[in-house]
Design an enzyme around this catalytic site. Sequence first.
Site, PDB file in Angstrom:
ATOM      1  N   TYR A 134       6.360 -69.880  90.182  1.00 49.17           N
ATOM      2  CA  TYR A 134       7.089 -69.825  91.455  1.00 49.17           C
ATOM      3  C   TYR A 134       8.569 -69.656  91.156  1.00 49.17           C
ATOM      4  CZ  TYR A 134       8.793 -71.331  96.095  1.00 49.17           C
ATOM      5  OH  TYR A 134       9.419 -71.407  97.313  1.00 49.17           O
ATOM      6  N   LYS A 162       4.821 -66.115  92.423  1.00 48.64           N
ATOM      7  CA  LYS A 162       5.317 -66.170  93.791  1.00 48.64           C
ATOM      8  C   LYS A 162       6.811 -65.880  93.698  1.00 48.64           C
ATOM      9  CE  LYS A 162       6.144 -69.374  97.635  1.00 48.64           C
ATOM     10  NZ  LYS A 162       6.078 -70.799  98.085  1.00 48.64           N
TER      11      LYS A 162
END
Length: 297
Positions: A134, A162
Amino acid sequence: MNFEGTGVAMITPFTENNEIDEEGYRENINFLIENGVDALLAAGTTGESATITIPEHKMLIDTLIDEVAGRVATIAGAGSNSTKEALELVQYAESAGADTALVITPYYNKPQSHGLIEHYKTVNNNSDIPIIVYNVPSRTGTDIDVETIVSVAELDNLVGIKEANPDMDKTAQIQKTLIEAELDDKFAVYSGNDNLTLPMMSLGAKGVFSVIANIDPFRISQMVNNCLDGSYEKAMDLHYELYDLMKILFIESNPVPTKEALKMLNRPAGHIRLPLAPLKDENRTKIQKTLEKLDLL
């Protein structure tokens, strides 16, 4: 395991006495699944991971897996600014039966690129669960660069990122470099910003970790599915239909506006934990008008 489609960055509902509202949490899980999402993320940053305890974190993971019961992909938030703590959470997610762990780039301490590689090597080499990176530089102070992304993509258990850097050229660079390295089938890119999901998917992203899906899972899932089907005109219509919601839910620090919107919809949410504070009154009115415009109220 790579999912394609709409993953929901779930909020964590709290009771009046500041405990996790397990019943409300289960209710939210079922509402989201019934409205067509493809994956659910527990104890991510939208779930206030910075202010939940490790036992609460683990309880959220366990409850998610139990309530989902295989109906959609389960993703466990498992990041920390401490590699040791991140590894503990990754290993717990694996033992609990989560499909994937989401591991944020360490925040505040701003590791160098080679430090980031060692961080992800450590969680990769000491677990077998698929891991998604992320990257959210606006919140962590660190932006993982394209070269480093490709380096971690080569690790066995790293399956995606992400990406919440709003630079669309960077998204294109990531995708191009993954294709050239023949890693694009192994390592997926996901949007970390609802308002950039449409352009990111046009560049090759496989879906989104969505905040607005807490509020309107059906329409965001439709938009993402249209992108996956190549129906970009239909996706664009939904993008602009949802655009005001995408923006208004970040009028103050996430997830403050989202929890307020959920309360307006009589859905489980509860308060926000300090140091985040309740929404300002003038912004509450703006959220209400946006929900009314979408016929959600």
